[in-house]
Design a protein around this motif. Structure first.
Motif, short mmCIF file in Angstrom:
data_model
loop_
_atom_site.label_atom_id
_atom_site.label_comp_id
_atom_site.label_asym_id
_atom_site.label_seq_id
_atom_site.Cartn_x
_atom_site.Cartn_y
_atom_site.Cartn_z
N SER A 222 0.27 29.32 -43.81
CA SER A 222 0.58 28.36 -44.95
C SER A 222 -0.78 28.17 -45.74
O SER A 222 -0.70 27.82 -46.69
N GLY A 223 -1.92 28.80 -45.05
CA GLY A 223 -3.24 28.58 -46.04
C GLY A 223 -3.63 29.80 -46.75
O GLY A 223 -4.53 30.01 -47.47
N PHE A 224 -2.73 31.03 -46.60
CA PHE A 224 -2.92 32.05 -47.50
C PHE A 224 -2.45 32.10 -48.68
O PHE A 224 -0.94 31.97 -48.95
N GLN A 225 -3.19 31.65 -49.67
CA GLN A 225 -2.57 31.24 -51.10
C GLN A 225 -1.80 32.27 -51.81
O GLN A 225 -0.92 31.91 -52.46
N SER A 226 -2.06 33.45 -51.51
CA SER A 226 -1.40 34.47 -52.24
C SER A 226 -0.03 35.11 -51.63
O SER A 226 0.51 35.80 -52.33
N LEU A 227 0.32 34.53 -50.41
CA LEU A 227 1.28 34.84 -49.62
C LEU A 227 2.84 34.74 -49.99
O LEU A 227 2.99 33.52 -50.80
N THR A 228 3.45 35.67 -50.39
CA THR A 228 4.79 35.32 -50.97
C THR A 228 6.05 35.68 -50.06
O THR A 228 6.84 35.28 -50.30
N LEU B 214 7.72 25.30 -39.81
CA LEU B 214 7.34 26.11 -40.64
C LEU B 214 7.80 26.10 -41.95
O LEU B 214 7.03 26.33 -43.15
N GLU B 215 8.99 26.19 -42.25
CA GLU B 215 9.40 26.49 -43.65
C GLU B 215 8.89 25.08 -44.59
O GLU B 215 8.49 25.33 -45.67
N ARG B 216 9.12 23.90 -43.89
CA ARG B 216 8.26 22.77 -44.62
C ARG B 216 7.05 22.86 -44.90
O ARG B 216 6.37 22.84 -46.19
N GLU B 217 6.03 23.44 -44.10
CA GLU B 217 4.59 23.57 -44.39
C GLU B 217 4.56 24.71 -45.48
O GLU B 217 3.43 24.68 -46.30
N MET B 218 5.30 25.77 -45.39
CA MET B 218 5.06 27.08 -46.21
C MET B 218 5.46 26.61 -47.65
O MET B 218 4.72 27.03 -48.61
N SER C 70 5.49 23.51 -49.17
CA SER C 70 4.44 22.65 -49.48
C SER C 70 3.14 23.16 -50.09
O SER C 70 2.47 22.81 -50.86
N ASN C 71 2.53 24.42 -49.27
CA ASN C 71 1.36 24.88 -49.54
C ASN C 71 1.58 26.15 -50.48
O ASN C 71 0.50 26.70 -51.19
N THR C 72 2.59 26.93 -50.35
CA THR C 72 2.68 28.19 -51.07
C THR C 72 3.90 28.31 -51.35
O THR C 72 5.00 27.24 -51.26
#
Length: 332
Positions: free
Chosen positions: A184-190, A208-212, A214-216
């Motif tokens: 979730s810290g990989f800012q460019s991850l799609t 995992l879905e909630r964190e992803m 919220s951050n990306t």
């Protein structure tokens, strides 16, 4: 396979070369200076012996899958200054060099179906992820079908994986979704593919879905899997295989039938009229035929006329028929 190396220099316009499923060594192709896309999968390669400079100056895509290239030979790939796509899947790799920073323009790296493991006693999984983090231009990373329990971020520094857009983590052994939260810290991850992991099969993906989300803006892929064919229950229907296109009717002895065989019943001294076994007479002309006797005699076959009996038995049969009596066969 034999390669005429001295003739390769004449292929100056050759850009795409597929030599898969052969026994060609990469060092045999050094004269092909114009190649951009090179496929050497399944070539029984167990090592790399490349010069330090001067080969494949335009190479951008290299497929070395299904070989046995050791990790200590990978630094030789540094001579490919324009390499963007590298496929090292199915090479029995269990470790990587300490740094892959020499792959300066690499965008797509496939390391699927190797022997990377979080429980390896030979190399730390954290060192493998630190080596991968040194590729600053990496956009697509495929580590599917290994034995990772998660992304080991213990040794990651700075903005590692800052350019990463797609991460395929399918069919590993991640049992806890927390082991992937670092993504979730990989800012460019799609795209993050988690198909086939134990926690994904159990449906425990909410954290995992909630964190992803919220951050990306990444999309999590968790494809539904059907059980293997050998685990599927099959309903077998037993069918009678008949050797004939039209089945023969089965007649039981208790079933009434119009058939009168000369089998067991004959042995029981049961008599049947002889008329049941003699062929019926067939008239050659209708009964009301009014044509003359001469015309009848001309077109009647000669065997239609009555002939004298040859023996006494035939004479008795003829007499019985003429008198209208019944003639029977009996067992004495």
């Amino acid at each position: 396979s034999e390669v005429a190396e001295e003739d390769l220099k004449y292929f100056t316009n050759l850009a795409v070369l597929d030599l898969s499923d052969n026994q060609v060594k990469m060092e045999q192709l050094l004269e092909l200076n114009g190649v951009i896309d090179l496929n050497l999968q399944c070539n029984y390669m167990s090592s790399l012996n490349l010069p330090m400079t001067g080969c494949f100056p335009h190479l951008e895509i290299l497929n070395l899958s299904f070989n046995q290239i050791p990790a200590q030979d990978l630094p030789q790939l540094a001579i490919f200054r324009k390499l963007k796509v590298l496929d090292l899947s199915s090479n029995d790799l269990y470790t990587l060099p300490e740094s892959l920073a020499y792959l300066k323009v690499l965008e797509d790296l496939n390391l699927s179906s190797n022997n990377f493991s979080s429980d390896s006693v030979l190399v730390s999984a954290s060192q493998i992820w630190r080596a991968l983090g040194t590729i600053t231009t990496l956009k697509r990373l495929n580590v599917a079908r290994n034995k990772f329990k998660g992304i080991h971020a213990d040794l990651l520094e700075g903005d590692c994986f800052s350019s990463l857009q797609e991460l395929n983590f399918s069919f590993n052994v991640v049992s806890e979704p927390e082991n992937l939260l670092i993504a979730s810290g990989f800012q460019s991850l799609t795209i993050l593919n988690i198909t086939g992991n134990p926690f994904a099969l159990d449906g425990d993906t909410h954290l995992l879905e909630r964190e992803m989300y919220s951050n990306t803006n990444a999309t999590i892929i968790n494809n539904a899997l059907s059980p293997p064919s050998y685990l599927k229950r099959r309903n077998y229907v037993k069918k009678d295989k008949l050797p004939y296109p039209k089945p023969i009717a089965k007649i039981s002895r208790d079933q009434p039938t119009d058939m009168k065989p000369l089998g067991a019943d004959y042995q029981k001294s049961i008599a049947y009229p002889l008329a049941d076994f003699k062929p019926k007479k067939v008239e050659h002309f209708p009964a009301n035929d009014e044509r003359s006797k001469e015309f009848y005699e001309i077109f009647t076959p000669p065997y239609h006329k009555k002939r004298p009996a040859r023996n006494k038995l035939q004479a008795n049969v003829a007499a019985q028929e003429s008198e209208g009596g019944g003639f029977f066969l009996t067992e004495n």
